[in-house]
Design a protein around this motif. Structure first.
Motif, PDB file in Angstrom:
ATOM      1  N   TRP A 130     -10.377  -3.945 -17.067  1.00 52.69           N
ATOM      2  CA  TRP A 130     -10.369  -4.924 -15.989  1.00 52.69           C
ATOM      3  C   TRP A 130     -11.462  -5.969 -16.187  1.00 52.69           C
ATOM      4  O   TRP A 130     -11.253  -7.158 -15.939  1.00 52.69           O
ATOM      5  CB  TRP A 130     -10.538  -4.233 -14.632  1.00 52.69           C
ATOM      6  CG  TRP A 130      -9.257  -3.661 -14.130  1.00 52.69           C
ATOM      7  CD1 TRP A 130      -8.790  -2.384 -14.316  1.00 52.69           C
ATOM      8  CD2 TRP A 130      -8.256  -4.335 -13.379  1.00 52.69           C
ATOM      9  NE1 TRP A 130      -7.571  -2.237 -13.725  1.00 52.69           N
ATOM     10  CE2 TRP A 130      -7.215  -3.417 -13.139  1.00 52.69           C
ATOM     11  CE3 TRP A 130      -8.134  -5.626 -12.887  1.00 52.69           C
ATOM     12  CZ2 TRP A 130      -6.081  -3.754 -12.423  1.00 52.69           C
ATOM     13  CZ3 TRP A 130      -7.000  -5.956 -12.170  1.00 52.69           C
ATOM     14  CH2 TRP A 130      -5.996  -5.033 -11.945  1.00 52.69           C
ATOM     15  N   ALA A 153     -12.193   0.461 -15.913  1.00 51.68           N
ATOM     16  CA  ALA A 153     -13.116  -0.618 -15.559  1.00 51.68           C
ATOM     17  C   ALA A 153     -13.368  -1.567 -16.731  1.00 51.68           C
ATOM     18  O   ALA A 153     -13.452  -2.784 -16.537  1.00 51.68           O
ATOM     19  CB  ALA A 153     -14.440  -0.034 -15.056  1.00 51.68           C
ATOM     20  N   GLY A 208      -4.289  -1.686  -5.249  1.00 54.57           N
ATOM     21  CA  GLY A 208      -4.902  -0.389  -5.494  1.00 54.57           C
ATOM     22  C   GLY A 208      -6.383  -0.511  -5.761  1.00 54.57           C
ATOM     23  O   GLY A 208      -7.033  -1.467  -5.346  1.00 54.57           O
ATOM     24  N   THR A 209      -6.899   0.465  -6.469  1.00 50.90           N
ATOM     25  CA  THR A 209      -8.315   0.479  -6.812  1.00 50.90           C
ATOM     26  C   THR A 209      -8.457   0.532  -8.325  1.00 50.90           C
ATOM     27  O   THR A 209      -7.524   0.896  -9.040  1.00 50.90           O
ATOM     28  CB  THR A 209      -9.009   1.706  -6.192  1.00 50.90           C
ATOM     29  OG1 THR A 209      -8.371   2.880  -6.702  1.00 50.90           O
ATOM     30  CG2 THR A 209      -8.919   1.685  -4.671  1.00 50.90           C
ATOM     31  N   VAL A 210      -9.637   0.194  -8.784  1.00 51.10           N
ATOM     32  CA  VAL A 210      -9.935   0.244 -10.208  1.00 51.10           C
ATOM     33  C   VAL A 210     -10.602   1.582 -10.502  1.00 51.10           C
ATOM     34  O   VAL A 210     -11.646   1.902  -9.928  1.00 51.10           O
ATOM     35  CB  VAL A 210     -10.870  -0.916 -10.622  1.00 51.10           C
ATOM     36  CG1 VAL A 210     -11.229  -0.816 -12.080  1.00 51.10           C
ATOM     37  CG2 VAL A 210     -10.227  -2.250 -10.314  1.00 51.10           C
ATOM     38  N   GLU A 211      -9.976   2.363 -11.345  1.00 49.61           N
ATOM     39  CA  GLU A 211     -10.550   3.645 -11.739  1.00 49.61           C
ATOM     40  C   GLU A 211     -11.653   3.399 -12.774  1.00 49.61           C
ATOM     41  O   GLU A 211     -11.634   2.406 -13.498  1.00 49.61           O
ATOM     42  CB  GLU A 211      -9.463   4.548 -12.327  1.00 49.61           C
ATOM     43  CG  GLU A 211      -8.325   4.846 -11.369  1.00 49.61           C
ATOM     44  CD  GLU A 211      -8.773   5.594 -10.135  1.00 49.61           C
ATOM     45  OE1 GLU A 211      -9.694   6.429 -10.232  1.00 49.61           O
ATOM     46  OE2 GLU A 211      -8.197   5.338  -9.070  1.00 49.61           O
ATOM     47  N   TYR A 247       0.795  -1.225   0.000  1.00 56.13           N
ATOM     48  CA  TYR A 247       0.000   0.000   0.000  1.00 56.13           C
ATOM     49  C   TYR A 247       0.830   1.279   0.000  1.00 56.13           C
ATOM     50  O   TYR A 247       0.274   2.373  -0.038  1.00 56.13           O
ATOM     51  CB  TYR A 247      -0.928   0.017   1.222  1.00 56.13           C
ATOM     52  CG  TYR A 247      -1.920  -1.124   1.225  1.00 56.13           C
ATOM     53  CD1 TYR A 247      -3.045  -1.076   0.430  1.00 56.13           C
ATOM     54  CD2 TYR A 247      -1.711  -2.249   2.000  1.00 56.13           C
ATOM     55  CE1 TYR A 247      -3.950  -2.121   0.425  1.00 56.13           C
ATOM     56  CE2 TYR A 247      -2.607  -3.297   2.007  1.00 56.13           C
ATOM     57  CZ  TYR A 247      -3.732  -3.225   1.213  1.00 56.13           C
ATOM     58  OH  TYR A 247      -4.620  -4.256   1.200  1.00 56.13           O
TER      59      TYR A 247
END
Length: 121
Positions: free
Chosen positions: A62, A59, A52-55, A42
């Motif tokens: 992914w 999307a 991390g995160t999916v922007e 992190y």
């Protein structure tokens, strides 16, 4: 060579590959040149965090990658061929459930190797 010998050979190859992948994991995890993978997951250390995160703009990519992995690509042709040529519904079902468990277990060393690689300067 009979089908039974071919199956035994394939299972032995799979066992050997799994054993060899697990043998390298302790050496990688205790490598003095790598940081703890929980620190680099992190935090920005040697590179961007690997968790991390999916922007929203990513999307679609992914989702496409997930569908390729979940539904299969060319690499899954052999799996589907074996399932569709199974002699019974039960054999096909057992093969699917067993292979899903193997996929989870076989994926763990690869994830750990990637995490250690991201934690090495």
């Amino acid at each position: 060579m009979s089908n039974e010998k071919i199956k035994i050979k394939a299972v032995n190859k799979l066992k050997s590959k799994e054993k060899n992948m697990w043998v390298c994991v302790p050496f990688l995890m205790t490598n003095p040149h790598s940081l703890d993978i929980s620190l680099t997951a992190y935090n920005q250390t040697f590179q961007a965090p690997w968790v991390g995160t999916v922007e929203l703009d990513q999307a679609g990519k992914w989702f496409d990658d997930f569908m390729l992995l979940a539904l299969g690509g060319l690499a899954y042709q052999a799996f589907y061929q074996r399932i569709l040529s199974a002699s019974s519904y039960t054999q096909a079902q057992v093969t699917c459930f067993a292979s899903s468990g193997f996929c989870l277990v076989l994926g763990i060393p690869s994830i750990l190797v990637g995490a250690v690689a991201a934690s090495t300067g």
